[in-house]
Design an enzyme around this catalytic site. Structure first.
Site, PDB file in Angstrom:
ATOM      1  N   GLN A  11       0.825  -1.207   0.000  1.00  0.00           N
ATOM      2  CA  GLN A  11       0.000   0.000   0.000  1.00  0.00           C
ATOM      3  C   GLN A  11       0.862   1.261   0.000  1.00  0.00           C
ATOM      4  OE1 GLN A  11      -3.395  -1.113   2.187  1.00  0.00           O
ATOM      5  NE2 GLN A  11      -4.053   0.974   2.602  1.00  0.00           N
ATOM      6  N   SER A  95       3.867  -6.706   2.542  1.00  0.00           N
ATOM      7  CA  SER A  95       2.523  -6.677   3.115  1.00  0.00           C
ATOM      8  C   SER A  95       1.519  -7.273   2.131  1.00  0.00           C
ATOM      9  CB  SER A  95       2.160  -5.247   3.536  1.00  0.00           C
ATOM     10  OG  SER A  95       0.962  -5.232   4.293  1.00  0.00           O
ATOM     11  N   LEU A  96       0.552  -6.479   1.626  1.00  0.00           N
ATOM     12  CA  LEU A  96      -0.413  -7.051   0.679  1.00  0.00           C
ATOM     13  C   LEU A  96       0.288  -7.601  -0.552  1.00  0.00           C
ATOM     14  CD1 LEU A  96      -1.474  -5.541  -2.204  1.00  0.00           C
ATOM     15  CD2 LEU A  96      -1.795  -3.695  -0.600  1.00  0.00           C
ATOM     16  N   ARG A 120      -9.543  -8.526   3.437  1.00  0.00           N
ATOM     17  CA  ARG A 120      -8.412  -8.045   4.244  1.00  0.00           C
ATOM     18  C   ARG A 120      -8.486  -6.533   4.428  1.00  0.00           C
ATOM     19  NH1 ARG A 120      -2.874  -6.469   3.400  1.00  0.00           N
ATOM     20  NH2 ARG A 120      -1.371  -7.502   4.779  1.00  0.00           N
ATOM     21  N   HIS A 205      -0.203  -3.929  10.935  1.00  0.00           N
ATOM     22  CA  HIS A 205       0.913  -4.783  11.372  1.00  0.00           C
ATOM     23  C   HIS A 205       1.293  -4.581  12.841  1.00  0.00           C
ATOM     24  CE1 HIS A 205       1.446  -6.374   7.395  1.00  0.00           C
ATOM     25  NE2 HIS A 205       1.458  -5.154   6.901  1.00  0.00           N
ATOM     26  N   GLN A 254       0.851 -12.381   9.284  1.00  0.00           N
ATOM     27  CA  GLN A 254       1.420 -11.115   8.815  1.00  0.00           C
ATOM     28  C   GLN A 254       0.499  -9.936   9.079  1.00  0.00           C
ATOM     29  OE1 GLN A 254      -0.104  -9.593   5.086  1.00  0.00           O
ATOM     30  NE2 GLN A 254       1.681 -10.591   4.241  1.00  0.00           N
TER      31      GLN A 254
END
Length: 320
Positions: A11, A95-96, A120, A205, A254
């Site tokens: 992101q 991340s994503l 998510r 996170h 995660q």
């Protein structure tokens, strides 16, 4: 062929127009956006190419949009130039971006990946009430300084954790707003070059994201995961896996865990990676890796011109 890794952004790399040039140039890219639109029952591609940036930046839209651009780049690269994830030693995503990596390596179907990222995004957005969480970047800090800042933050009674280890001197904290404020104050008072609040919609996170992790555990339980064509270096462990059960658990962990990007890049370099190709929007990871390992050759795969240049590099390497 060189020691290659495909990497996938997270992101923050989104922008209006992302992926449009790929779609215009490559039918394989167009097919990706069509499939994602159908899976989400939303004209996400129109939002990406003609919409409002504020709407695109909503987490539930940003996550599948970035993934769609990444996978479109990979599908176009394979269809037009014969280069795919299977030509790499590893794939990894921030991340994503780990979902983009898994989709590109054949571990999760494109439609399932889009739906998972919609879940998510909504779950992460809804895990913490607006204004209660915060994130901050510590620039010029090492891990010890960041841990000390977190300890000062937790003294307020709130949550304060290292969310991202992006590169040497670039660490991100996440947690309760008061705790993050206190951590930044401590960091500034103890020699950290810069401690700045980030304009984010939720504290990603960190342990405050547990409701989102629970939602992902439920969503992932219903999804088929195959062994990827090459190992995926996971955010949570900075080590590779091809085991579907481990991949499933890593994706749950995660959400609340640290993105260990510095260690992930270091691991890949130690295992023979000499070049990376960042598939999708922007060049954030390519820029960050220069701080991690200067010897790495970095390519971006966001436009048709990028794909042509990278394919020429790969074909040149193959004939050396």
């Amino acid at each position: 062929m060189t020691g290659l890794a495909f990497i996938f952004p997270g992101q923050g790399s989104q922008e209006i127009g992302m992926g449009k040039a790929l779609t215009d140039a490559f039918p394989a890219a167009r097919a990706v956006f069509d499939e994602v639109d159908a899976a989400l029952d939303q004209n996400l591609s129109k939002l990406m190419w003609e919409g409002d940036l504020a709407e695109l930046t909503m987490t539930a839209n940003t996550q599948p949009a970035l993934m769609a651009h990444s996978v479109a780049a990979m599908r176009a690269l394979e269809a037009a130039f014969g280069v795919s994830a299977s030509d790499a030693l590893f794939v990894a995503g921030h991340s994503l971006g780990e979902y983009s990596a898994l989709a590109s390596a054949g571990a999760i179907s494109l439609a399932d990946t889009a739906r998972l990222l919609r879940i998510r995004g909504n779950a992460m957005q809804g895990a913490v009430a607006a204004g209660e969480g915060a994130m901050a970047a510590l620039l010029g800090a090492d891990l010890a300084q960041a841990e000390a800042a977190c300890e000062a933050g937790r003294a307020t009674g709130g949550v304060c954790e290292i969310a991202n280890d992006n590169a040497p001197g670039q660490l991100v904290l996440s947690g309760s707003k008061a705790a993050i404020d206190a951590a930044c104050e401590h960091a500034r008072a103890n020699g950290v070059k810069k401690a700045m609040a980030l304009n984010v919609s939720a504290p990603f996170h960190c342990s405050l994201m547990q409701p989102a992790a629970d939602a992902m555990a439920a969503a992932l339980a219903d999804v088929t995961i195959h062994a990827p064509v090459v190992p995926v270096v996971a955010n949570i462990s900075a080590t590779p896996t091809s085991d579907p059960g481990t991949i499933r658990q890593n994706l749950v962990d995660q959400v609340t865990g640290r993105v260990r990007w510095t260690e992930s890049v270091q691991f890949m370099v130690a295992r023979g990676v000499t070049a990376t190709a960042e598939a999708g929007a922007g060049k954030v990871l390519t820029v960050m890796q220069r701080r991690i390992e200067k010897s790495l050759n970095g390519f971006t795969l966001g436009t048709p011109e990028d794909l042509e240049a990278f394919a020429a590099f790969i074909k040149g390497e193959a004939h050396v």
